[in-house]
Design a protein around this motif. Structure first.
Motif, PDB file in Angstrom:
ATOM      1  N   ALA A 100       0.807  -1.218   0.000  1.00  0.00           N
ATOM      2  CA  ALA A 100       0.000   0.000   0.000  1.00  0.00           C
ATOM      3  C   ALA A 100       0.840   1.268   0.000  1.00  0.00           C
ATOM      4  O   ALA A 100       0.360   2.332   0.394  1.00  0.00           O
ATOM      5  N   ASN A 101       2.092   1.159  -0.463  1.00  0.00           N
ATOM      6  CA  ASN A 101       2.950   2.322  -0.698  1.00  0.00           C
ATOM      7  C   ASN A 101       2.866   3.349   0.413  1.00  0.00           C
ATOM      8  O   ASN A 101       2.568   4.508   0.176  1.00  0.00           O
ATOM      9  N   MET A 102       3.112   2.885   1.631  1.00  0.00           N
ATOM     10  CA  MET A 102       2.939   3.785   2.771  1.00  0.00           C
ATOM     11  C   MET A 102       4.267   4.224   3.366  1.00  0.00           C
ATOM     12  O   MET A 102       5.269   3.513   3.329  1.00  0.00           O
ATOM     13  N   VAL A 103       4.217   5.408   3.945  1.00  0.00           N
ATOM     14  CA  VAL A 103       5.332   5.933   4.726  1.00  0.00           C
ATOM     15  C   VAL A 103       4.861   6.012   6.172  1.00  0.00           C
ATOM     16  O   VAL A 103       3.855   6.668   6.445  1.00  0.00           O
ATOM     17  N   PRO A 104       5.549   5.361   7.085  1.00  0.00           N
ATOM     18  CA  PRO A 104       5.173   5.505   8.494  1.00  0.00           C
ATOM     19  C   PRO A 104       5.673   6.844   9.013  1.00  0.00           C
ATOM     20  O   PRO A 104       6.512   7.487   8.389  1.00  0.00           O
ATOM     21  N   PRO A 105       5.145   7.284  10.141  1.00  0.00           N
ATOM     22  CA  PRO A 105       5.663   8.536  10.702  1.00  0.00           C
ATOM     23  C   PRO A 105       7.098   8.356  11.207  1.00  0.00           C
ATOM     24  O   PRO A 105       7.566   7.236  11.409  1.00  0.00           O
ATOM     25  N   TYR A 106       7.790   9.453  11.373  1.00  0.00           N
ATOM     26  CA  TYR A 106       9.174   9.489  11.877  1.00  0.00           C
ATOM     27  C   TYR A 106       9.221   8.883  13.277  1.00  0.00           C
ATOM     28  O   TYR A 106       8.561   9.379  14.197  1.00  0.00           O
ATOM     29  N   GLU A 107       9.985   7.815  13.452  1.00  0.00           N
ATOM     30  CA  GLU A 107      10.084   7.142  14.756  1.00  0.00           C
ATOM     31  C   GLU A 107      11.522   6.738  15.034  1.00  0.00           C
ATOM     32  O   GLU A 107      11.899   5.600  14.774  1.00  0.00           O
ATOM     33  N   PRO A 108      12.328   7.649  15.569  1.00  0.00           N
ATOM     34  CA  PRO A 108      13.759   7.353  15.752  1.00  0.00           C
ATOM     35  C   PRO A 108      13.977   6.506  17.004  1.00  0.00           C
ATOM     36  O   PRO A 108      14.552   6.962  17.968  1.00  0.00           O
ATOM     37  N   ASP A 109      13.513   5.262  16.967  1.00  0.00           N
ATOM     38  CA  ASP A 109      13.469   4.449  18.172  1.00  0.00           C
ATOM     39  C   ASP A 109      14.469   3.303  18.176  1.00  0.00           C
ATOM     40  O   ASP A 109      14.435   2.427  19.038  1.00  0.00           O
ATOM     41  N   GLY A 110      15.338   3.268  17.184  1.00  0.00           N
ATOM     42  CA  GLY A 110      16.359   2.235  17.197  1.00  0.00           C
ATOM     43  C   GLY A 110      15.930   0.886  16.650  1.00  0.00           C
ATOM     44  O   GLY A 110      16.710  -0.058  16.626  1.00  0.00           O
ATOM     45  N   HIS A 111      14.668   0.788  16.176  1.00  0.00           N
ATOM     46  CA  HIS A 111      14.259  -0.466  15.544  1.00  0.00           C
ATOM     47  C   HIS A 111      14.670  -0.473  14.075  1.00  0.00           C
ATOM     48  O   HIS A 111      15.155   0.510  13.536  1.00  0.00           O
TER      49      HIS A 111
END
Lengths: 213, 213, 213, 213
Positions: C69-80
């Motif tokens: 579904a050609n999605m971009v998740p929100p910015y999550e600088p969590d180290g995963h």
């Protein structure tokens, strides 16, 4: 699957290759800027009397109401659904047209049925009967005239009905006010399907005459 | 003397020298034999969406009702004047059309007003408000959706309204019976003023798709 | 021995005799100089929506992320591990693309599953369920609308999701800064698999319209 | 108004006049019947390594995941957003592909950065650094090998990484089960951008060899 009518698809193909191709920019502009038609035409639903053909009008020129016998009912602010009055209101108040043309035509089936003394209701609701009762008083007067031929009676009622509708237009308070202020002009026209003749109503005498063109 | 609008007279001159000259016999025949249009089109009064232009239809082909937002009200045999229902009745019972097309279009001003939560009545009678209340339940559902853009909401309602009108056509007992007998076919269509695209409703899914042309 | 899929080997033979033979120098150059694609395309994994086919793009032109579904998740600088965010960062920081296109398409299976109220987790991890929850708030709003058809709801969510992804792109501080500096441009596009139509998002209204081509 | 990138619009025009025109029926069929691709390809986002070009694949053939360095992370059912795992799940559980190809390629920028001992985080989130840490143990082993050239080290890691991803595919319980039941086949491939050579992984020895074509 049930198919969309072929004659319409064929016609649409012609439109796309013809008129639309030639007027692509005009359509785009009309879509972006919205419509601002100069004239409202109230015409008959009759398949032989499309105002766009008769007035060779392109997209954006004419706002058009079409019902049986191109009639305007009197002003009735009663909370019911009023198809024609709603369209009138939109043309006058929102689009601010400068001209309203009530255009009748010869051999109108609605007018013929109004003149038929033996006409039976077409349905329990008898929508046509009710609708055509808008010209009933005039129809009764003309019906009783046995020196005119049937065709003459019909043409006569077609024209009387146009004048009736123009009177009814004036029963709308805003149209009446705009007309008195010189901001809107009411016209009558009658089209002869057979000969292609256009007759227009003289504003003073209310006669129908052939305009110089 | 108040003059008949010049653009209409100019257009009429073109008609007489062009289309009428080419179709003189057709007009004469239609006058003598009466009309027998194959299709009733219920279209919007909008100046940019004349069915005769879009379907490149000549005289005698389309019986046309035009009101704001090309709507059909539900069957209401209440003795009032019903412009649209009367024209429907005439097309179905008298002319015996085989197809009915409800044709909407993009950027419809009536639909836009139905989606406007702040719309004020245009007149004491508020004819437009009442008329557009025919799609009020659907408009409210769509209005509350704030993830679609205003234009997307409008296109959605334009199409929902076409389906509504087709449902309302089926509330007329005679249309329902004729459809069940396979004698009349109901269609939906939607015209994109900007691109000239025609979309038609799939009879089964009720989605709008572009027909092969 | 387990064999490499034959259709792929056949296709590769065509490639070597066709496109590669014609573009041998281009490939060599791209290998030596490295890639410098002008555009990042975020497209769906769907087999019917390859951006290289739809944009007739040759080697070196498009940097491509493909997920469901050609999605971009929100910015999550969590180290995963963030597959999509890592590819975004590479395209923007290393390759310095000037344009990012989020390209959705019709009949997207991921979007369909997001709209399915009865969808069951496919696995204990329910990766698809979690992934599609990125559009859950919008999906719920659209799901509750029962005047639009299933297909209309799906198209609506496909487009809403593209706008969501573009919003999420702007949650990445560097993309936001580059966009404000006029150094990167964000676009939305939607491809209709059935008709081949391409719709692009108007930057201001955020509507999808058909570009002039 | 910000315009959609011209190279893409030009390419789309070619597509419509070329491939789409030739495959109109195929696209329509794929839209109506849904996709049923035989193969999932996990490829790099690199603009020079589009699987559709290299395998000359038409619409409907390949379901494609593209991320930096065509990697598969290990199975982590932790409730986070997993772009690649979600797409894997969709391909395997919903589309039931029979083959999965992990396709690497030469001169991969992601692999190069994994081998760079001085690589700085590109951003506070360091998405690329985190993502490439998937091959960190192998990268460290290869980095410390100073008898191989830089190019040899890179090709080596590109291939090691493909084997890693295939191992990670087997950490997904359902893929492991399907493979053991002979219902899904896992493949490795490596494409040399410069020469156009395709190398495939021998399932037993796990070496990369050039297939007969």
């Amino acid at each position: 699957m049930q198919r969309f009518p072929n004659p319409l698809l064929d016609g649409y193909r012609n439109f796309m290759n013809g008129r639309y191709a030639d007027a692509r920019d005009r359509y785009r502009q009309l879509a972006e800027n919205g419509q601002s038609p100069h004239t409202l035409v109230i015409a008959c639903s009759d398949s032989r009397a499309a105002p766009e053909l008769i007035f060779d009008a392109g997209p954006g020129e004419l706002f058009v109401i079409r019902n049986v016998a191109n009639m305007v009912p009197p002003y009735e602010p009663d909370g019911h659904f009023h198809s024609t009055s709603a369209a009138l209101e939109f043309a006058v108040q929102v689009l601010k047209v400068s001209d309203i043309v009530v255009m009748g035509h010869g051999r109108c089936g609605g007018i013929r049925s109004a003149l038929d003394p033996n006409a039976e209701p077409l349905s329990p609701g008898d929508f046509i009967g009710r609708w055509m009762s808008l010209v009933k008083p005039a129809a009764e007067q003309i019906q009783s005239n046995d020196v005119m031929t049937a065709a003459e009676r019909q043409t006569a009622l077609e024209r009387v009905s146009i004048r009736n509708s123009i009177n009814n237009l004036r029963s709308f308070p805003d149209i009446k006010a705009l007309e008195e202020a010189g901001k809107i002009h009411l016209h009558g026209a009658w089209f002869d399907i057979s000969t292609g003749e256009l007759w227009v109503m003289d504003a003073e005498t209310r006669d129908f005459i052939r305009p110089e063109i």
